[in-house]
Design a protein around this motif. Structure first.
Motif, PDB file in Angstrom:
ATOM      1  N   UNK A 316       0.831  -1.193   0.000  1.00  0.00           N
ATOM      2  CA  UNK A 316       0.000   0.000   0.000  1.00  0.00           C
ATOM      3  C   UNK A 316       0.868   1.247   0.000  1.00  0.00           C
ATOM      4  N   UNK A 317       0.304   2.351  -0.445  1.00  0.00           N
ATOM      5  CA  UNK A 317       1.046   3.599  -0.579  1.00  0.00           C
ATOM      6  C   UNK A 317       1.170   4.283   0.768  1.00  0.00           C
ATOM      7  N   UNK A 318       2.369   4.247   1.360  1.00  0.00           N
ATOM      8  CA  UNK A 318       2.576   4.868   2.668  1.00  0.00           C
ATOM      9  C   UNK A 318       2.959   6.338   2.557  1.00  0.00           C
ATOM     10  N   UNK A 319       3.142   6.841   1.332  1.00  0.00           N
ATOM     11  CA  UNK A 319       3.443   8.271   1.177  1.00  0.00           C
ATOM     12  C   UNK A 319       2.198   9.112   1.414  1.00  0.00           C
ATOM     13  N   UNK A 320       1.027   8.502   1.256  1.00  0.00           N
ATOM     14  CA  UNK A 320      -0.238   9.155   1.595  1.00  0.00           C
ATOM     15  C   UNK A 320      -0.945   8.255   2.613  1.00  0.00           C
ATOM     16  N   UNK A 321      -0.473   8.253   3.859  1.00  0.00           N
ATOM     17  CA  UNK A 321      -1.000   7.296   4.838  1.00  0.00           C
ATOM     18  C   UNK A 321      -2.424   7.630   5.261  1.00  0.00           C
ATOM     19  N   UNK A 322      -3.353   6.755   4.924  1.00  0.00           N
ATOM     20  CA  UNK A 322      -4.740   6.949   5.328  1.00  0.00           C
ATOM     21  C   UNK A 322      -4.888   6.623   6.816  1.00  0.00           C
ATOM     22  N   UNK A 323      -6.022   7.025   7.386  1.00  0.00           N
ATOM     23  CA  UNK A 323      -6.297   6.688   8.780  1.00  0.00           C
ATOM     24  C   UNK A 323      -6.348   5.178   8.955  1.00  0.00           C
ATOM     25  N   UNK A 324      -6.892   4.482   7.952  1.00  0.00           N
ATOM     26  CA  UNK A 324      -6.944   3.027   8.016  1.00  0.00           C
ATOM     27  C   UNK A 324      -5.569   2.398   8.036  1.00  0.00           C
ATOM     28  N   UNK A 325      -4.655   2.898   7.205  1.00  0.00           N
ATOM     29  CA  UNK A 325      -3.300   2.351   7.159  1.00  0.00           C
ATOM     30  C   UNK A 325      -2.575   2.589   8.479  1.00  0.00           C
ATOM     31  N   UNK A 326      -2.707   3.781   9.035  1.00  0.00           N
ATOM     32  CA  UNK A 326      -2.056   4.077  10.305  1.00  0.00           C
ATOM     33  C   UNK A 326      -2.608   3.196  11.419  1.00  0.00           C
ATOM     34  N   UNK A 327      -3.900   2.962  11.397  1.00  0.00           N
ATOM     35  CA  UNK A 327      -4.505   2.076  12.392  1.00  0.00           C
ATOM     36  C   UNK A 327      -3.999   0.646  12.215  1.00  0.00           C
ATOM     37  N   UNK A 328      -3.894   0.206  10.972  1.00  0.00           N
ATOM     38  CA  UNK A 328      -3.395  -1.131  10.650  1.00  0.00           C
ATOM     39  C   UNK A 328      -1.954  -1.307  11.142  1.00  0.00           C
ATOM     40  N   UNK A 329      -1.082  -0.368  10.785  1.00  0.00           N
ATOM     41  CA  UNK A 329       0.321  -0.456  11.190  1.00  0.00           C
ATOM     42  C   UNK A 329       0.471  -0.331  12.706  1.00  0.00           C
ATOM     43  N   UNK A 330      -0.383   0.481  13.320  1.00  0.00           N
ATOM     44  CA  UNK A 330      -0.345   0.591  14.773  1.00  0.00           C
ATOM     45  C   UNK A 330      -0.731  -0.711  15.444  1.00  0.00           C
ATOM     46  N   UNK A 331      -1.771  -1.372  14.926  1.00  0.00           N
ATOM     47  CA  UNK A 331      -2.170  -2.670  15.481  1.00  0.00           C
ATOM     48  C   UNK A 331      -1.079  -3.709  15.238  1.00  0.00           C
ATOM     49  N   UNK A 332      -0.475  -3.659  14.059  1.00  0.00           N
ATOM     50  CA  UNK A 332       0.610  -4.599  13.744  1.00  0.00           C
ATOM     51  C   UNK A 332       1.759  -4.415  14.737  1.00  0.00           C
ATOM     52  N   UNK A 333       2.124  -3.163  15.001  1.00  0.00           N
ATOM     53  CA  UNK A 333       3.235  -2.888  15.914  1.00  0.00           C
ATOM     54  C   UNK A 333       2.885  -3.289  17.349  1.00  0.00           C
ATOM     55  N   UNK A 334       1.649  -3.051  17.777  1.00  0.00           N
ATOM     56  CA  UNK A 334       1.248  -3.438  19.130  1.00  0.00           C
ATOM     57  C   UNK A 334       1.273  -4.951  19.303  1.00  0.00           C
ATOM     58  N   UNK A 335       0.766  -5.669  18.298  1.00  0.00           N
ATOM     59  CA  UNK A 335       0.744  -7.129  18.384  1.00  0.00           C
ATOM     60  C   UNK A 335       2.153  -7.693  18.344  1.00  0.00           C
ATOM     61  N   UNK A 336       2.999  -7.128  17.466  1.00  0.00           N
ATOM     62  CA  UNK A 336       4.397  -7.556  17.381  1.00  0.00           C
ATOM     63  C   UNK A 336       5.113  -7.310  18.698  1.00  0.00           C
ATOM     64  N   UNK A 337       4.877  -6.144  19.304  1.00  0.00           N
ATOM     65  CA  UNK A 337       5.508  -5.821  20.582  1.00  0.00           C
ATOM     66  C   UNK A 337       5.061  -6.783  21.677  1.00  0.00           C
ATOM     67  N   UNK A 338       3.772  -7.076  21.713  1.00  0.00           N
ATOM     68  CA  UNK A 338       3.232  -7.968  22.733  1.00  0.00           C
ATOM     69  C   UNK A 338       3.785  -9.380  22.582  1.00  0.00           C
ATOM     70  N   UNK A 339       3.868  -9.832  21.340  1.00  0.00           N
ATOM     71  CA  UNK A 339       4.320 -11.198  21.081  1.00  0.00           C
ATOM     72  C   UNK A 339       5.808 -11.356  21.365  1.00  0.00           C
ATOM     73  N   UNK A 340       6.580 -10.317  21.063  1.00  0.00           N
ATOM     74  CA  UNK A 340       8.038 -10.385  21.236  1.00  0.00           C
ATOM     75  C   UNK A 340       8.494  -9.809  22.573  1.00  0.00           C
ATOM     76  N   UNK A 341       7.523  -9.391  23.404  1.00  0.00           N
ATOM     77  CA  UNK A 341       7.808  -8.823  24.725  1.00  0.00           C
ATOM     78  C   UNK A 341       8.738  -7.621  24.627  1.00  0.00           C
ATOM     79  N   UNK A 342       8.435  -6.773  23.653  1.00  0.00           N
ATOM     80  CA  UNK A 342       9.126  -5.486  23.521  1.00  0.00           C
ATOM     81  C   UNK A 342       8.102  -4.376  23.646  1.00  0.00           C
ATOM     82  N   UNK A 343       8.581  -3.146  23.695  1.00  0.00           N
ATOM     83  CA  UNK A 343       7.675  -2.010  23.783  1.00  0.00           C
ATOM     84  C   UNK A 343       7.247  -1.574  22.383  1.00  0.00           C
ATOM     85  N   UNK A 344       6.110  -0.892  22.324  1.00  0.00           N
ATOM     86  CA  UNK A 344       5.637  -0.327  21.066  1.00  0.00           C
ATOM     87  C   UNK A 344       6.685   0.627  20.494  1.00  0.00           C
TER      88      UNK A 344
END
Length: 555
Positions: A316-344
């Motif tokens: 997806x085009x991250x040069x024009x980040x939609x609210x949906x994309x930011x929410x998606x990447x934020x959820x991805x980062x939160x889940x990755x952090x939780x699974x790997x026991x790191x911080x967001x």
């Protein structure tokens, strides 16, 4: 036994704080997000603060409104509705046509709006008083759209240069809603068989399965619920996502920017929704329950799913980040952090570059700082990574809003007799302020099982007061529901969300129930009185009261 708390998020799912069934939250009534503002030649005056000049979005509309709901409310959100920065808001009273202007139907009222923003794109809401007509439509600078709204026949039509752009969004939203309507409603229980054994649940479910209509699917937390999550998140391509085929049908009618934005919003919103559910209800609840079997399975499968989702996001085009994309990447980062026991913070700074990195961090802090015991220190941890505006200014502004030891911002409260009150009227002794909305069953549970027992135990002995504050717009609903969501013997006040949005935003009150603690002088002792158990809640309140007593003794 450890009790369960769920908080109601405005328009979102509940967040489990302890272990139990994950359920969908009740939503509060539709809210009026629009301040009085204006369009040249019509009622009101502008309330927007613009950072620069850009081609405005021009909206011409014709309205047949048999219920006389009016007026028209237009809001444009440059950074998405969830963030809410830099809105351009207008309230318009539709006018009669003159016949010579082409409005020949005497029932029709016309309106004209010009909305400005300085970002590459924004989101548009069109409300008729509290009734949403268009919600979160993408708009580009220079868009010109004609809208026919016929509430007599429930019909919306588009015209003008941006007709296909809006029609595509309308049809995509309709396909998504249709898919949701045709899908079974899902209930997640800790023990499916135990739920079916209660009362007449099994026989009623079997009977309803033979009837034509909607369906209820009961999943078991940690088992079939995980199966569903992994299946929905593991779609190999976006083609299976509701709305995708409709977007492709409009491909030749849209320019590259329009198509790219819609694809980003569509795909990202789909994955963000299901990933957020999986993070909260599969991963977090399994950890709280110490469900080793579920955790082991998630630990094996989720990393592969997360890599698949990152690959989808990279398309997806991250040069024009939609609210949906930011929410998606934020959820991805939160889940990755939780699974790997790191911080967001660690995950985002490792994986993403600016300006996307700053935006993800800023939106995450704005969404989570109201749940922190010390919001000021929490924001300080992220500020070195955020140097661009409006994000830095917004975070520093919110830090100032969370200062303790100061009076609350002014607000207009109403009691059961219709009398107006201010925060000053509550001075005299330490006071818990309990904010809720009627129909939020989790507010009712929190009050009845935690807050009311706490008040009964400490009210007299610690000279502690408890005030219940409903944000209901409907005063009749508020008054009728007091016995369930509060107690008639308390001071019950109303702070309608339609009139108090700015006040609620000031303190980032996005979820309910919410509890503040004021000292005897009306100054803030805490903006977040919330714990997992009754014992912890009592301990927190006693500790805060003790801190006030120590402060008084040193005067």
């Amino acid at each position: 036994m450890k009790k369960t708390l769920l908080i109601c998020l405005l328009g979102y799912l509940c967040v489990p704080i302890s272990t139990s069934t994950a359920k969908v939250a009740d939503s509060p009534p539709e809210t009026d997000l629009v301040d009085y503002s204006g369009i040249p030649g019509q009622e009101g005056e502008s309330s927007s603060a613009h950072m620069g000049k850009a081609s405005p979005v021009i909206i011409y509309g014709e309205l047949i409104n048999p219920d006389s709901l009016g007026p028209i409310q237009l809001t444009v959100y440059p950074y998405g509705k969830r963030v809410g920065l830099g809105e351009d808001r207008h309230e318009i009273t539709p006018l009669r046509g003159t016949f010579t202007d082409g409005v020949v139907d005497a029932r029709v009222r016309k309106f004209l709006g010009k909305l400005e923003f300085t970002t590459d794109f924004a989101y548009l809401d069109l409300y008729l008083r509290d009734r949403p007509i268009l919600k979160e439509y993408l708009v580009l600078p220079g868009d010109s759209i004609m809208i026919s709204i016929n509430l007599l026949t429930n019909q919306i039509l588009f015209g003008g240069p941006s007709r296909q752009w809006f029609q595509a969004q309308f049809d995509i939203k309709r396909e998504i809603a249709t898919d949701r309507f045709n899908s079974p409603r899902v209930l997640v229980e800790l023990d499916r068989e135990q739920f079916l054994a209660r009362s007449d649940n099994r026989s009623e479910l079997q009977e309803n399965e033979t009837q034509f209509g909607s369906r209820l699917e009961i999943l078991e937390q940690g088992k079939t619920a995980i199966d569903r999550s992994l299946s929905l998140l593991g779609k190999n391509t976006g083609e299976d996502i509701p709305g995708y085929q409709t977007l492709e049908q409009y491909r030749k009618s849209l320019n590259d920017n329009q198509y790219s934005l819609l694809m980003s919003e569509l795909v990202s919103s789909y994955y963000a929704g299901y990933l957020g559910e999986s993070r909260r209800y599969d991963l977090l609840v399994s950890r709280m329950r110490n469900d080793r079997q579920a955790l082991e399975r998630l630990g094996i499968v989720l990393p592969e799913i997360l890599q698949h989702l990152k690959n989808q996001a990279d398309k997806l085009d991250s040069t024009l980040p939609t609210a949906g994309l930011l929410n998606f990447l934020g959820e991805w980062a939160q889940t990755t952090a939780l699974l790997s026991e790191r911080s967001f913070l660690e995950v985002v700074t490792e994986v993403f570059e600016n300006p996307l990195r700053e935006r993800l961090l800023a939106e995450y802090v704005l969404a989570t700082m109201n749940r922190q015991d010390d919001p000021l220190k929490y924001v300080d941890k992220f500020l070195p990574w955020i140097s661009s505006n409006p994000w830095k200014d917004e975070l520093e502004s919110n830090q100032a809003n969370f200062r303790l030891g100061v009076p609350l911002e002014k607000a207009q409260l109403t009691d059961l007799d219709g009398n107006s009150l201010a925060w000053d009227d509550l001075q005299g002794k330490p006071t818990l302020l309990y904010f809720y909305f009627s129909t939020c069953t989790h507010s009712a549970r929190f009050f009845q099982e935690y807050l009311w027992p706490l008040y009964q135990e400490l009210g007299v002995s610690k000279s502690l007061d408890l005030v219940a504050i409903s944000i209901d717009n409907d005063q009749e609903l508020w008054k009728e529901s007091i016995a369930e969501y509060s107690n008639p013997t308390l001071t019950n006040l109303n702070l309608p969300i339609k009139d108090s949005k700015n006040w609620l935003d000031h303190y980032l009150i996005l979820s309910f129930p919410r509890v503040f603690l004021l000292d005897s002088s009306g100054n803030l002792l805490s903006l977040r009185v919330r714990e997992d158990t009754y014992g912890a809640l009592k301990s927190t309140v006693l500790s805060l009261l003790e801190s006030e007593n120590k402060s008084i003794s040193h005067l």
